[in-house]
Design a protein around this motif. Sequence first.
Motif, mmCIF file in Angstrom:
data_model
loop_
_atom_site.group_PDB
_atom_site.id
_atom_site.type_symbol
_atom_site.label_atom_id
_atom_site.label_comp_id
_atom_site.label_asym_id
_atom_site.label_seq_id
_atom_site.Cartn_x
_atom_site.Cartn_y
_atom_site.Cartn_z
ATOM 1 N N VAL A 174 8.463 3.993 2.179
ATOM 2 C CA VAL A 174 7.972 3.644 3.500
ATOM 3 C C VAL A 174 8.045 2.131 3.736
ATOM 4 C CG1 VAL A 174 5.960 3.734 5.000
ATOM 5 C CG2 VAL A 174 6.482 5.664 3.529
ATOM 6 N N ALA A 175 7.812 1.364 2.678
ATOM 7 C CA ALA A 175 7.717 -0.095 2.844
ATOM 8 C C ALA A 175 9.082 -0.746 3.055
ATOM 9 C CB ALA A 175 7.028 -0.719 1.636
ATOM 10 N N ALA A 189 10.262 -0.756 6.658
ATOM 11 C CA ALA A 189 9.348 -1.594 7.432
ATOM 12 C C ALA A 189 9.632 -3.067 7.146
ATOM 13 C CB ALA A 189 7.901 -1.247 7.093
ATOM 14 N N PHE A 237 -0.899 -5.060 9.221
ATOM 15 C CA PHE A 237 -0.755 -4.266 7.999
ATOM 16 C C PHE A 237 -1.683 -4.826 6.916
ATOM 17 C CE2 PHE A 237 3.661 -2.073 8.026
ATOM 18 C CZ PHE A 237 3.444 -1.646 9.319
ATOM 19 N N LEU A 265 0.988 0.065 0.446
ATOM 20 C CA LEU A 265 2.007 -0.185 1.453
ATOM 21 C C LEU A 265 2.019 -1.609 2.030
ATOM 22 C CD1 LEU A 265 4.188 1.006 3.224
ATOM 23 C CD2 LEU A 265 2.421 2.009 4.645
ATOM 24 N N THR A 294 5.166 -4.043 1.538
ATOM 25 C CA THR A 294 5.964 -4.461 2.688
ATOM 26 C C THR A 294 6.110 -5.986 2.707
ATOM 27 O OG1 THR A 294 4.997 -2.613 3.898
ATOM 28 C CG2 THR A 294 6.194 -4.248 5.186
ATOM 29 N N ALA A 332 5.664 3.695 8.152
ATOM 30 C CA ALA A 332 4.547 2.846 7.722
ATOM 31 C C ALA A 332 3.403 2.922 8.732
ATOM 32 C CB ALA A 332 5.007 1.403 7.561
#
Lengths: 279, 293, 415
Positions: free
Chosen positions: A92-93, A96, A113, A153, A157, B16
């Motif tokens: 997911v990171a 992003a 974030f 996360l 990121t 995210a």
Amino acid sequence: MKNTTLQTFGLIALSVLLAAFTLAPLVWLVIMSVSSASELTAKPLIWWPSEIDLSRYGDLLNIQSGSGERFLMALRNSLMTALTATLLALIVAVPAAFAFSRRGASLLLLFGFLATIMMPPITYVLPLYDIFGSVGLLNSSTALAIVYCAMLLPFATWLMKSNFDAIPAELDQASMVEGASTFYTLRRVVLPLALPAIAATFMLSFLAAWDEFFYALIFTSDLTAKTLPVAIADFTAGRVTDYGVIAAVGVLASLPPAIVAMCFQRFIVSGLAAGSVKG
Amino acid sequence: MIIKKSLEKWVLLSPALVVLGLVTLVPFVQTLWLSFTDTRITAITKPISWIGLENYIYALTDPDFIEALGRTMYFTLTSVGAEGILGVGVALLLNQKFPGRNILRVLIILPWAVPTIVNAVMWRLIYHPEYGALNSMLWQMGIITEYQSWLGDPDRALNMIIFADVWKNFPLVAYIALAALQTVPADLLQASRIEGAGPWRRFRTITLPWIFGPLLVVLILRTIEAFRVFDIVYVMTRGGPSDSTKTASFFVYQEYFSYLRSGSGASYAVLLAAISAVLITIYYIGARRQVQG
Amino acid sequence: MIKNKKLLLPVSALALALMTSAAAADTKLNALFMSQAAYSEEDVKAMVTTFEENNSGITVELEFVPYEALHDKIITSAAAGDSGYDVVLYDVVWPAEFAEGGFLTDLTSRVPKNVGNKIFDGAWTTVTYNDRIYGMPWILDTKYLFFNRELLAQAGIETPPTTWAEVMEQSRILKDKGVVEYPLVWSWSQSEAMICDYTTLVAANGGHFFKDGKPAFDQGGARAAIDYMVTSLNDGLTNPASTEYFEEDVRRVFSNGEAAFAMNWTYMNALVNDPTESKVAGKVGVMPAPGVEGISTASAVNGSMGLGIPSNSPHQDEAWALISYLTSKNVQENYAKLSLPVWKDSYSVASVTNGQEELVAAASKAIAVMSPRPVVPAYTEVSNILQKHLHSILLGQESTDDALADAAKRVSRIR
């Protein structure tokens, strides 16, 4: 310039002190784990065991014994949860981070974030507990992995973004100009260059997930999902008269992160440094 | 093309956003809502009523909570402060050339790799009033004449926990500081030396400003972590003796799961979050000013 | 062909057996126990193994947590639905709270009518709130006064104390003669264990926690109890490390021969007399905690625990089967060394009394005078407030008057 002999001597003296401060507690933990129970309750202490007793390790690594079952199941849960969460977080990171680094996503959002991990977990824990309860996910590794993913996360990121920033943008622009899709460019051009950063992020995330206690304490209740930190807390507060067992559990639980940290130290430090210098 | 790009940005961000939205934003809003109600944790459905600011008024007039906050502040500032000083000191040492430096650089990562819970358990054993290594060592060296109670003395327990926390976390600060130190340009230091600056002045005027940014990042990180401290207390003292180590997170945990007042607990949690935010902002602004000024 | 036919029968039988066991093995019970005092983990495991053998199709997963974590575990697993616990062990002080919050199943209709008189009243208190029954009592326990005969003899003391004042006097003799540095050891860490010692002393002094719903622990017998604790600490009669001890620490200190008197639960009797666990095996006497002249002849705290079924358990029948089995008279009599049965008749059964006549005699006296801790839904909070303030008195952080006044004020603020 060169250090004088006196200076070198001083430096060595300081570093011996530092090494003692760092290592003494750990060495003592290992010694406790192989000393007999009576030597551990002597007054004053017996610093070196008359006989090396490895039976606690035998017990802990034997699934048939009570403490072995508890330890090994918790080890399995910890590995599963930490690995799943780390993988999820990276998957997911990375996109992003790419959006932040290359597609002009607002940095304010990145701070958003990061703000989520600045809040103490206690602000999230109760609603999460209700949500997982209502979908039947309490006491499962899945629930923990999801929470840990969210916990890892933002930092992942951020780290990945600062590492992407260090890769010349011309490279992926060239690829885009040639008509490659963003996904292709990310996978074939950017990621290979960012491999050390990914490794660093992976390991830092894994260590953080391995270490987590608070959510695990509240969301898990038995062997099916309980992770090592919670199992250790239970181990040590009950009817244990033999401190050696506690020490042995501690040694075994520290081995995986210690090995990861020692072997991949360069990655971790450079990854962290990149994050903090650029970030 | 521009529209496509901006759309793509959101596609890349969406996983995210979904994860963070569901796991942090939604719960946060719910906690906020809870904090204005009298909800309790039960296994049966009970009517919930909106009680406005009552929880907050109760929380802010609760001397125990104020004390827990003060304790948490103390824990945070002391342990992060000590980690900063020790970390930078160690980094300066490891930045020198001397035999054994490389081994030492690898070894000092070990405390940081030890899981927090193991660290807590280990120090609890070391601090044991009768069979602990600390008492035995100090006694054999003649430093104390009588075994001490390290975690059983309210004036001492929190500091002993801080010591354990510093031991585990200074390597992180040291590593970041070391990485930053290695980027300090040698000619700057050389120029300052020629101008006649002593080591302390060189450190203050050149090295420290240079490494300040990265150092600040790691110290903020540590501040965030220290302010939520729970695990090490849970294992080492469970808030005792006489509540002297009961930190704010522990306090909220108790309000939730021991007293079952989720509404009231939520108000404590929101207050914690607010303080956490203020703390970080002050830190950040203050630090920026120092860098620029 | 014939060969094949011969094979067919056992194979199909096996297949059938596998199928049925697979179908019946559907029920897995999760049970929560504690790893402190009373039955040991080994005992509980052995009991459960026999239960599983007698009830094919039910398997039991055991979870042991420290007493300190037990309450919160029961609460946090309440929302876990099917993956929560099916049987939980709970303390005598929680039924009010658990019943109010709906955490436990009302089992009044399941409890056989004819067992009422056969089980001690003190045991029933453990599982009863507002006349509803939320399980079966399992551990009937109180804190006894253990003493080391050898150390007493060395100090020339012939008869063990009969009042708390005498405990203090004898301790002084033991200390003055240099027999033992700290004659008394207790579990006075900031925990429920301290409240149990305190309750015993409050009961001995005829005190109360509450009177007419108002805090009364700053007066009368309750005040005398804390004064007693403070004096014993200040005079060096109580081991100062007591203020960070739990039950297991008390057992270890006493087992090492470092204390002449110790307050602890039933389970300590067997363990201090076990030579592999203790240096004082065979030298230990046990009696009910004494009384205070003119007020009481013995004192005891009701430290019993019961087994209940959380309301989210999907296996109520099987869970009840397990509870019935664990609390049955036979099982309890077979495992009577670490925890005495809840059944009145058991106290004259040879397998229970053999080798621990002194304990059983002490129990018979103590059970009759067991005092409850306050029965209020907010007990956990009341206890935590008391723990904090009593502890600060014991540690000399606050004067007794101030601390007790603060505690009373704090208790009245409970919402």
